[in-house]
Scaffold this active site. Structure first.
Site, PDB file in Angstrom:
ATOM      1  N   HIS A 157      -9.284   6.901 -11.279  1.00  0.00           N
ATOM      2  CA  HIS A 157      -8.277   6.028 -10.668  1.00  0.00           C
ATOM      3  C   HIS A 157      -7.403   6.809  -9.693  1.00  0.00           C
ATOM      4  O   HIS A 157      -6.183   6.944  -9.874  1.00  0.00           O
ATOM      5  CB  HIS A 157      -7.409   5.361 -11.740  1.00  0.00           C
ATOM      6  CG  HIS A 157      -6.736   4.114 -11.240  1.00  0.00           C
ATOM      7  ND1 HIS A 157      -6.342   3.086 -12.061  1.00  0.00           N
ATOM      8  CD2 HIS A 157      -6.381   3.722  -9.981  1.00  0.00           C
ATOM      9  CE1 HIS A 157      -5.772   2.133 -11.348  1.00  0.00           C
ATOM     10  NE2 HIS A 157      -5.784   2.501 -10.075  1.00  0.00           N
ATOM     11  N   GLU A 214      -7.829   2.371 -19.509  1.00  0.00           N
ATOM     12  CA  GLU A 214      -7.590   3.646 -18.828  1.00  0.00           C
ATOM     13  C   GLU A 214      -6.579   4.479 -19.605  1.00  0.00           C
ATOM     14  O   GLU A 214      -5.596   3.936 -20.101  1.00  0.00           O
ATOM     15  CB  GLU A 214      -7.087   3.391 -17.403  1.00  0.00           C
ATOM     16  CG  GLU A 214      -8.123   2.697 -16.532  1.00  0.00           C
ATOM     17  CD  GLU A 214      -7.681   2.538 -15.075  1.00  0.00           C
ATOM     18  OE1 GLU A 214      -6.558   3.000 -14.729  1.00  0.00           O
ATOM     19  OE2 GLU A 214      -8.451   1.981 -14.285  1.00  0.00           O
ATOM     20  N   ARG A 253      -9.339  -3.422  -9.990  1.00  0.00           N
ATOM     21  CA  ARG A 253      -8.972  -3.398 -11.403  1.00  0.00           C
ATOM     22  C   ARG A 253     -10.247  -3.508 -12.235  1.00  0.00           C
ATOM     23  O   ARG A 253     -11.133  -4.319 -11.938  1.00  0.00           O
ATOM     24  CB  ARG A 253      -8.030  -4.554 -11.748  1.00  0.00           C
ATOM     25  CG  ARG A 253      -6.642  -4.431 -11.136  1.00  0.00           C
ATOM     26  CD  ARG A 253      -5.853  -3.293 -11.748  1.00  0.00           C
ATOM     27  NE  ARG A 253      -4.531  -3.155 -11.152  1.00  0.00           N
ATOM     28  CZ  ARG A 253      -4.247  -2.341 -10.143  1.00  0.00           C
ATOM     29  NH1 ARG A 253      -5.206  -1.607  -9.601  1.00  0.00           N
ATOM     30  NH2 ARG A 253      -3.010  -2.261  -9.677  1.00  0.00           N
ATOM     31  N   MET A 277      -9.763 -10.071   0.568  1.00  0.00           N
ATOM     32  CA  MET A 277      -9.481  -9.606   1.922  1.00  0.00           C
ATOM     33  C   MET A 277      -7.967  -9.530   2.148  1.00  0.00           C
ATOM     34  O   MET A 277      -7.397 -10.173   3.023  1.00  0.00           O
ATOM     35  CB  MET A 277     -10.149 -10.532   2.944  1.00  0.00           C
ATOM     36  CG  MET A 277     -10.133 -10.031   4.384  1.00  0.00           C
ATOM     37  SD  MET A 277     -10.769  -8.377   4.625  1.00  0.00           S
ATOM     38  CE  MET A 277     -12.519  -8.630   4.293  1.00  0.00           C
ATOM     39  N   GLY A 278      -7.333  -8.703   1.305  1.00  0.00           N
ATOM     40  CA  GLY A 278      -5.929  -8.394   1.520  1.00  0.00           C
ATOM     41  C   GLY A 278      -5.812  -7.179   2.421  1.00  0.00           C
ATOM     42  O   GLY A 278      -6.702  -6.887   3.221  1.00  0.00           O
ATOM     43  N   ARG A 279      -4.712  -6.453   2.286  1.00  0.00           N
ATOM     44  CA  ARG A 279      -4.494  -5.293   3.144  1.00  0.00           C
ATOM     45  C   ARG A 279      -5.573  -4.236   2.962  1.00  0.00           C
ATOM     46  O   ARG A 279      -6.078  -3.667   3.937  1.00  0.00           O
ATOM     47  CB  ARG A 279      -3.123  -4.683   2.846  1.00  0.00           C
ATOM     48  CG  ARG A 279      -1.945  -5.530   3.299  1.00  0.00           C
ATOM     49  CD  ARG A 279      -0.653  -4.972   2.745  1.00  0.00           C
ATOM     50  NE  ARG A 279       0.526  -5.641   3.283  1.00  0.00           N
ATOM     51  CZ  ARG A 279       1.736  -5.549   2.757  1.00  0.00           C
ATOM     52  NH1 ARG A 279       1.925  -4.813   1.674  1.00  0.00           N
ATOM     53  NH2 ARG A 279       2.766  -6.176   3.299  1.00  0.00           N
ATOM     54  N   ILE A 280      -5.924  -3.955   1.712  1.00  0.00           N
ATOM     55  CA  ILE A 280      -6.923  -2.911   1.472  1.00  0.00           C
ATOM     56  C   ILE A 280      -8.310  -3.396   1.875  1.00  0.00           C
ATOM     57  O   ILE A 280      -9.099  -2.651   2.469  1.00  0.00           O
ATOM     58  CB  ILE A 280      -6.907  -2.472  -0.003  1.00  0.00           C
ATOM     59  CG1 ILE A 280      -5.510  -1.974  -0.394  1.00  0.00           C
ATOM     60  CG2 ILE A 280      -7.940  -1.379  -0.242  1.00  0.00           C
ATOM     61  CD1 ILE A 280      -5.349  -1.649  -1.862  1.00  0.00           C
TER      62      ILE A 280
END
Length: 321
Positions: free
Chosen positions: A287, A268, A239, A156-159
């Site tokens: 991505h 990737e 990720r 639950m960070g900014r994104i």
């Protein structure tokens, strides 16, 4: 002979022009090299004073030693696990990233991926283009409802909080798991804090936004994925290494969960023959979480500002420690 600012991708001249005043700017033509962009940079040795990198560019201690006059690495991403930060600190090399500016754009993409996976939009569109739509069928391409469904957000960070705002607008029952409680967000968006095990057992949609660390590498392994509901949908826009891809393949192939929407992978670019891409219940993207014109332009501007600040003897914003 001018010192070099080495850019590991091709960018529009209007973006890189401010860097040319006092330095030579070399942009890597990634489609016409035999090695990696970083390997190409090494040929310029002591002339390189700045690296402008993407998340897939590995900047190791060996790379730093091969570029003895390197002063700054500007990473065009929020994450920076591609850079040996400890080695950079030891050598006095400044590392910067681009946080904040891409949170809403990435949340938009993640919610779009969630909707596409739940409602089977890519599969339906592919069927239509193939001429397979011959009649209306009561349960043809019938997916999962999004409104009113339960969602568990890991990280639950900014994104993560930006995704919660979108889920709130769809009247979803929102739970989250994070290293620390976010009590203000809990009140604002009616969030429920849960243990990881409880969240995986309870929620239909599982959205991953945790950073890649030693603790989160392989966070969702075989045991954790076995906890998911049969109608579960896993969304990963963080990720790839956070999920055990072999275990994810097995639960998807065996129909133990409904589907997965993936924008990131452990390697990737992902091999087009990767077994996950053979499954009809996987929606896969290359991505593109932050890939809006406005956001990528702002990220590039932040990198330019950071490089110029360091080379002018100033302290840039967004230093990674």
């Amino acid at each position: 002979m001018k010192s070099i600012i080495y850019v590991t991708r091709q960018l529009d001249e209007s973006i890189v022009a401010p860097l040319r005043a006092n330095h030579e700017v070399i942009q890597c033509d990634i489609h016409n090299i035999t090695g990696t962009p970083i390997e190409e940079a090494l040929q310029y040795g002591e002339r390189v004073v700045a690296l402008w990198t993407a998340l897939s560019d590995q900047v190791t201690s060996e790379v730093m030693d091969a570029l003895p006059n390197l002063k700054v690495v500007a990473n065009m991403a929020v994450g920076y696990n591609n850079i040996d930060i400890a080695a950079a600190n030891e050598r006095g090399i400044t590392v910067t990233n681009t946080p904040g500016v891409l949170s809403d754009t990435t949340a938009d993409l993640a919610f779009g991926l969630l909707m596409s996976t739940a409602r089977m939009l890519p599969q339906a569109e592919k069927s239509l283009r193939a001429g397979e739509w011959s009649t209306w069928e009561p349960f043809g391409y019938a997916g999962m409802d999004i409104h009113g469904a339960s969602i568990g957000i890991i990280g639950m960070g900014r994104i993560g909080e930006a995704l919660a705002r979108r889920a709130y607008g769809f009247d979803m029952d929102i739970s989250y798991h994070n290293r620390t409680r976010k009590e203000e967000a809990e009140k604002k968006y009616d969030l429920t804090y849960r243990s990881l095990e409880d969240l995986l057992k309870t929620c239909q949609f599982i959205a991953i936004f945790a950073p890649l660390t030693e603790e989160t590498n392989g966070l969702l392994g075989r045991e954790e994925l076995a906890l998911l509901r049969p109608d579960a949908i896993v969304i990963n826009a963080a990720r790839g290494e956070i999920i055990d891809e072999d275990a994810l393949y097995d639960v998807l192939k065996e129909g133990k969960i409904f589907g997965a929407g993936l924008d990131v992978y452990s390697q990737e670019p992902i091999d087009p023959n990767h077994k996950l891409l053979t499954l009809p219940n996987v929606v896969a993207l290359p991505h593109i979480g932050s890939a809006s014109i406005a956001t990528r332009t702002k990220m590039a501007e932040m990198n330019v500002e950071a490089i110029l600040a360091v080379l002018n003897g100033e302290t840039p914003e967004n230093i990674v420690q």
